[in-house]
Design a protein around this motif. Structure first.
Motif, PDB file in Angstrom:
ATOM      1  N   HIS A 114       0.828  -1.208   0.000  1.00 34.82           N
ATOM      2  CA  HIS A 114       0.000   0.000   0.000  1.00 34.82           C
ATOM      3  C   HIS A 114       0.865   1.262   0.000  1.00 34.82           C
ATOM      4  O   HIS A 114       0.542   2.247  -0.674  1.00 34.82           O
ATOM      5  N   GLU A 115       1.976   1.218   0.720  1.00 35.85           N
ATOM      6  CA  GLU A 115       2.895   2.362   0.726  1.00 35.85           C
ATOM      7  C   GLU A 115       3.463   2.608  -0.669  1.00 35.85           C
ATOM      8  O   GLU A 115       3.604   3.759  -1.101  1.00 35.85           O
ATOM      9  N   ARG A 136       0.860   4.204  -2.857  1.00 32.88           N
ATOM     10  CA  ARG A 136       0.744   5.627  -2.504  1.00 32.88           C
ATOM     11  C   ARG A 136       1.938   6.414  -3.034  1.00 32.88           C
ATOM     12  O   ARG A 136       1.797   7.566  -3.468  1.00 32.88           O
ATOM     13  N   VAL A 192       1.352   7.199  -6.665  1.00 41.77           N
ATOM     14  CA  VAL A 192       0.435   8.340  -6.783  1.00 41.77           C
ATOM     15  C   VAL A 192       1.169   9.638  -6.460  1.00 41.77           C
ATOM     16  O   VAL A 192       1.034  10.645  -7.177  1.00 41.77           O
ATOM     17  N   ALA A 193       1.980   9.614  -5.407  1.00 45.13           N
ATOM     18  CA  ALA A 193       2.719  10.815  -5.007  1.00 45.13           C
ATOM     19  C   ALA A 193       3.683  11.266  -6.101  1.00 45.13           C
ATOM     20  O   ALA A 193       3.869  12.475  -6.320  1.00 45.13           O
ATOM     21  N   ASP A 195      -5.376  12.914  -1.889  1.00 43.54           N
ATOM     22  CA  ASP A 195      -4.934  12.118  -0.747  1.00 43.54           C
ATOM     23  C   ASP A 195      -4.543  10.737  -1.274  1.00 43.54           C
ATOM     24  O   ASP A 195      -5.402   9.950  -1.682  1.00 43.54           O
ATOM     25  N   ALA A 196      -3.243  10.429  -1.275  1.00 42.86           N
ATOM     26  CA  ALA A 196      -2.760   9.185  -1.877  1.00 42.86           C
ATOM     27  C   ALA A 196      -3.334   7.957  -1.178  1.00 42.86           C
ATOM     28  O   ALA A 196      -3.605   6.936  -1.824  1.00 42.86           O
ATOM     29  N   GLU A 197      -3.538   8.039   0.126  1.00 37.76           N
ATOM     30  CA  GLU A 197      -4.113   6.893   0.841  1.00 37.76           C
ATOM     31  C   GLU A 197      -5.561   6.664   0.417  1.00 37.76           C
ATOM     32  O   GLU A 197      -5.996   5.520   0.244  1.00 37.76           O
ATOM     33  N   GLN A 236      -5.486   4.947  -2.909  1.00 34.20           N
ATOM     34  CA  GLN A 236      -5.130   3.531  -2.747  1.00 34.20           C
ATOM     35  C   GLN A 236      -6.326   2.719  -2.257  1.00 34.20           C
ATOM     36  O   GLN A 236      -6.591   1.608  -2.741  1.00 34.20           O
TER      37      GLN A 236
END
Length: 213
Positions: A125-126, A129, A132-133, A145-147, A150
């Motif tokens: 998941h990191e 993210r 995305v970042a 919000d990348a989280e 995800q």
């Protein structure tokens, strides 16, 4: 996952039962009965039920991590890398011979025997993210919000699996690109790039797997 061989049959039938009844609602006797073997034969291959689940999750994560690394290595924009990853990983989940939703539960992974899987899921998941970042930093994606993004990916992929299991006529062949388009359109600074990005994904996948819109 291939369905041949007793060990693979145990994994496939266990996953199907986990999908229907949940991990806690499935017994090793039920798994053995589904495969057509006795419990001692099951324990010859897997010492306990949690070992079966661990192997299923490890196999899923190994493939999905590979897809993510493959996408990141592309000589392409972040939008193209992200769309490619979303499409191919969604295809992987929707072509599994079972419903993986039954064993991806936060409650299960609080158990100490699943610590390795819990940490691997968190690391995956990191990395999503981080992808995305990277798109945000490059100015291709909005400052989302990348989280949340995800979690939206997971939700849409799980909905595709639910649809496949509950509706035999559902157009699941269309879903990988639809999931990718939906997520990417939501984060692109310039949504008009979507057609170009989709075409790039389809070109990369042409001849490898079958997709349709």
């Amino acid at each position: 996952m291939e369905e041949g061989g007793t060990r693979q049959q145990i994994l496939v039938h266990a996953a199907r039962l986990f999908g229907r009844h949940g991990y806690y609602g499935t017994t090793t006797r039920e798994i053995a009965d589904a495969v057509g073997i006795r419990q001692p034969s099951l324990f010859y291959h897997f010492s306990a039920k949690h070992v079966i689940l661990s192997e299923l999750v490890d196999a899923d994560l190994a493939q999905t991590f590979g897809r993510l690394q493959e996408a990141r290595a592309l000589d392409a924009s972040w939008a193209e890398r992200f769309h490619y990853f979303l499409t191919i990983s969604s295809h992987d989940y929707l072509t599994l011979p079972y419903d993986a939703r039954g064993y991806y539960s936060d409650a299960i992974f609080t158990e100490p025997e699943f610590e390795s899987q819990r940490l691997s899921i968190a690391r995956f998941h990191e990395e999503v993210r981080a992808l995305v970042a990277s798109g945000i930093q490059a100015g291709e994606f909005m400052d989302a919000d990348a989280e949340f993004v995800q979690r939206a990916i997971t939700g849409l992929q799980f909905e595709g699996m639910r649809e496949r299991e509950t509706n035999a006529s559902a157009p699941v062949a269309h879903r990988p690109l639809q999931v990718s388009d939906f997520i990417l359109r939501a984060v692109l600074v310039d949504p008009f790039r979507l057609d170009e990005v989709r075409s790039a994904t389809q070109s990369r996948l042409d001849g490898a797997v079958s997709f349709s819109l």
